[in-house]
Write an enzyme that holds these catalytic residues in place. Structure first.
Site, PDB file in Angstrom:
ATOM      1  N   HIS B 121       0.872  -1.175   0.000  1.00  0.00           N
ATOM      2  CA  HIS B 121       0.000   0.000   0.000  1.00  0.00           C
ATOM      3  C   HIS B 121       0.915   1.234   0.000  1.00  0.00           C
ATOM      4  CE1 HIS B 121      -2.732   2.948   1.905  1.00  0.00           C
ATOM      5  NE2 HIS B 121      -3.740   2.156   1.617  1.00  0.00           N
ATOM      6  N   ASP B 200       3.221  -4.376   8.006  1.00  0.00           N
ATOM      7  CA  ASP B 200       1.970  -3.642   7.835  1.00  0.00           C
ATOM      8  C   ASP B 200       0.858  -4.683   7.925  1.00  0.00           C
ATOM      9  OD1 ASP B 200      -0.277  -2.331   7.051  1.00  0.00           O
ATOM     10  OD2 ASP B 200       0.480  -1.673   5.091  1.00  0.00           O
ATOM     11  N   GLN B 203      -4.313  -5.419   6.966  1.00  0.00           N
ATOM     12  CA  GLN B 203      -5.295  -6.322   6.371  1.00  0.00           C
ATOM     13  C   GLN B 203      -5.278  -7.706   7.006  1.00  0.00           C
ATOM     14  OE1 GLN B 203      -7.621  -5.446   4.318  1.00  0.00           O
ATOM     15  NE2 GLN B 203      -6.902  -3.483   3.538  1.00  0.00           N
ATOM     16  N   LYS B 226     -10.520  -0.535  10.239  1.00  0.00           N
ATOM     17  CA  LYS B 226     -10.769  -1.730   9.425  1.00  0.00           C
ATOM     18  C   LYS B 226     -11.137  -2.930  10.287  1.00  0.00           C
ATOM     19  CE  LYS B 226      -7.259  -0.451   5.991  1.00  0.00           C
ATOM     20  NZ  LYS B 226      -7.961   0.180   4.873  1.00  0.00           N
ATOM     21  N   CYS B 366      -4.729   2.571  -3.582  1.00  0.00           N
ATOM     22  CA  CYS B 366      -3.463   3.026  -2.987  1.00  0.00           C
ATOM     23  C   CYS B 366      -2.337   2.042  -3.262  1.00  0.00           C
ATOM     24  CB  CYS B 366      -3.594   3.266  -1.489  1.00  0.00           C
ATOM     25  SG  CYS B 366      -4.848   4.443  -1.059  1.00  0.00           S
TER      26      CYS B 366
HETATM   27  C1  LIG Z   1      -2.351  -2.771   3.624  1.00  0.00           C
HETATM   28  C2  LIG Z   1      -2.731  -1.407   4.093  1.00  0.00           C
HETATM   29  N1  LIG Z   1      -1.812  -0.642   4.678  1.00  0.00           N
HETATM   30  C3  LIG Z   1      -2.100   0.585   5.138  1.00  0.00           C
HETATM   31  C4  LIG Z   1      -3.365   1.114   5.017  1.00  0.00           C
HETATM   32  C5  LIG Z   1      -3.595   2.505   5.504  1.00  0.00           C
HETATM   33  O1  LIG Z   1      -4.520   2.590   6.515  1.00  0.00           O
HETATM   34  P1  LIG Z   1      -4.938   4.023   7.032  1.00  0.00           P
HETATM   35  O2  LIG Z   1      -5.497   4.746   5.835  1.00  0.00           O
HETATM   36  O3  LIG Z   1      -5.963   3.781   8.055  1.00  0.00           O
HETATM   37  O4  LIG Z   1      -3.722   4.693   7.528  1.00  0.00           O
HETATM   38  C6  LIG Z   1      -4.361   0.349   4.400  1.00  0.00           C
HETATM   39  C7  LIG Z   1      -5.731   0.845   4.238  1.00  0.00           C
HETATM   40  O5  LIG Z   1      -6.091   1.638   3.428  1.00  0.00           O
HETATM   41  C8  LIG Z   1      -4.026  -0.946   3.930  1.00  0.00           C
HETATM   42  O6  LIG Z   1      -4.940  -1.703   3.314  1.00  0.00           O
END
Ligand SMILES: Cc1ncc(COP(=O)(O)O)c(C=O)c1O
Lengths: 147, 414
Positions: B121, B200, B203, B226, B366
């Site tokens: 992401h 990270d 998910q 999430k 993203c």
């Molecule tokens: C794999 C992953 N990392 C990071 C994020 C970022 O999360 P947030 O927008 O809550 O910072 C997301 C969600 O959009 C994600 O799916």
């Protein structure tokens, strides 16, 4: 929401068979515009002859609305003066921001009247505007070069 | 086994309709819906216990602090952390990853290497790009196989992880492909060369049992919204001995020990990394969310999602003109399924589905580099969670066939 209001036949026709596609020579200015939220991308070239837009050519990836809007825009501005085209830009922008309130003049807007429906879908307005913004940018740069 | 009809009653929003259609929410990888207990916990906090934490010494201050720290220990327990001081509250996963990049990355030098992957992401790409630019370190990344899994062999051939590697930061589950990554194996490789392992887990924490005590990672980042929690809160878990050695990230109130005009000393973790008034009500809400998830059972949730994913993959792969990005079998795979329909742009898919009450996501989610790598400009993503039903997936499949035919009349003929 009725999607037929958004996806008018004119739009789907232009989407399936786009006019003036491909990047052509000669050109004065090339610009690349993107829509970061959805990833739509457009490379657009403009060729001026004095104050007339001689050619607009393009290559892009995007949704039906942005693709059809590009196709319709090229129909409307190729062979027209910069002044007329920028006037159309202003009026198109006003229509797109009107949330369906403005009924466009068919003689002036031709196929672009189909986008009046898009203005009721705020999330899609930027799709319809991508090519017009790219055009304005490119024409502006090309005019600066000439003068 | 999870009783999905019973679970659905916990989520008031799932009772909504969109015109004549019932709401079909298949965008949980983007953000999940919230059960009533979470909504109530936040309302109850503001209604009865609201005050600032730590610095307010009165009765309400004590109640708010207890609730906030209670949420911290609830989260620690939920992810198997040894002590609650290892749990740092941030604004979201993005801030947690920036915290990791800025603190772990503070000592990077030219010649050092940071390793990520092409399936990250943007939140796990850009912070590392920024810190590499600033320090002169080199950013490298894992490629993927055609099936959408990490290319471990290619990485080995290239000596991707080597004696210059200082940090490896990988997603545990891809938010686009759904792929599960072998974090523990890669963490072992990272540790063999003395590098730190950041995960990270945005998910994965919402969807299955997480145990940081056996995962092998040094830091794990995830986001509250999430996993049935509110927006505005994320978590960075870090090994205590590591956190203790790291410099602060943001400066401000509550993260200090002694402030002089010329310099300051800093509080121990987790407070060193929590400058200013933290997301208090959000922490309380997230605490309620993990209690709720634990009550249902993460193993039962994982099992339900696996069933839904297998069902959805089966349905979607049988649609003519539909291509799935990533693994098409429900093996080592999360519940996010990204795909493209022949001749229909994801934005148009999203729009037609929305007109039938089906919420999915269209775009690059993203993850632009991943889409480039796969040769897709963007994609459409459907993602399920503990409240997803097979009839919702049926509605999705029907709507996709309708969409395909609407835009590409050739599918209507014959
Ligand atoms: C794999 C992953 N990392 C990071 C994020 C970022 O999360 P947030 O927008 O809550 O910072 C997301 C969600 O959009 C994600 O799916």
């Amino acid at each position: 929401m009725n999607i037929d209001e958004l996806y008018q036949t004119i739009i789907l026709d232009h989407y399936r068979e786009k006019h003036h596609t491909g990047l052509r020579e000669p050109y004065d200015v090339q610009v690349h515009h993107v829509n970061p939220s959805c990833g739509d991308e457009l490379t657009l070239r403009v060729s001026l002859a004095g104050d007339v837009i001689k050619d607009v050519s393009y290559e892009g990836e995007g949704c039906s609305i942005s693709q059809a809007s590009t196709s319709v825009m090229t129909d409307l501005v190729i062979g027209e003066t910069v002044r007329h085209s920028m006037g159309l830009y202003d009026d198109f922008l006003e229509m797109m921001q009107s949330k369906g309130e403005i009924t466009p003049d068919e003689d002036r807007f031709e196929d672009a009247i189909a986008f009046a429906g898009v203005s009721k879908f705020p999330a899609r307005v930027k799709c319809a505007l991508l090519s017009w913004s790219a055009l304005r940018d490119a024409v502006g740069q090309a005019s600066d070069k000439e003068s | 086994m999870l009783d999905v009809e019973k679970v659905r009653k916990d989520f008031p929003i799932l009772g909504r309709t969109a015109g004549e259609y019932p709401l079909v929410y298949l965008d949980s990888a983007n953000t999940s819906q919230k059960p009533q207990v979470v909504i109530d916990a936040i309302a109850e906090h503001y209604g009865q216990h609201n005050a600032n934490v730590a610095r307010a010494m009165h009765m309400l201050g004590a109640e708010a602090t207890e609730a906030f720290e209670g949420a911290r220990s609830g989260l620690a327990q939920f992810i198997g952390a040894e002590r609650s001081e290892e749990v740092v509250f941030t604004k979201n996963a993005s801030e947690a990853l920036n915290l990791a990049a800025n603190t772990l990355g503070a000592s990077l030098k030219p010649g050092d290497e940071v390793v990520i992957s092409v399936m990250e992401h943007h939140s796990n790409i850009v912070p590392w790009q920024l810190v590499c630019e600033r320090t002169g370190a080199t950013l490298r990344w894992f490629d993927i196989t055609d099936e959408g899994r990490l290319d471990l062999e290619g990485a080995e051939r290239e000596h991707l992880i080597n004696e210059r590697t200082k940090i490896v930061s990988l997603t545990s589950v891809s938010n686009v492909l759904g792929t599960h990554n072998p974090i523990t194996d890669i963490a072992r490789q990272a540790h063999e060369v003395g590098a730190a392992m950041v995960v990270d887990a945005s998910q994965s924490v919402p969807h299955r049992v997480t145990d940081v005590s056996t995962l092998g990672a040094d830091m794990v980042c995830f986001t509250g919204h999430k996993m049935c929690g509110p927006t505005g809160i994320g978590v960075l878990w870090g090994r205590h001995d590591l956190l203790e050695k790291l410099p602060p990230f943001l400066g401000g109130g509550e993260m200090i020990e002694v402030v002089e005009m010329a310099r300051s000393t800093f509080a121990p973790p987790p407070y060193r990394f929590e400058a200013g008034t933290p997301p208090i009500a959000q922490a309380v809400g997230l605490g309620a969310a993990v209690d709720y998830l634990s009550g249902i059972g993460m193993a039962a949730i994982a099992q339900h999602e696996e069933t839904m994913t297998a069902y959805a993959l089966d349905k979607l792969t049988s649609i003519d003109g539909l291509v799935i990005l990533g693994p098409t079998e429900a093996v080592d795979r999360g519940s996010a399924i990204s795909f493209n329909l022949a001749d229909v742009h994801p934005h148009d898919v999203m729009q037609v589905l929305d007109s039938r009450g089906i919420a999915i996501r269209g775009g690059h989610h993203c993850a632009r580099p991943l889409h480039r790598r796969l040769g897709h400009q963007s994609s459409t993503r459907a993602s399920s969670y503990l409240y997803t039903t097979t009839s919702e997936i049926d509605a999705l499949a029907d709507a996709l066939v309708f969409t395909r035919n609407y835009f590409a009349p050739r599918f209507n003929q014959g």
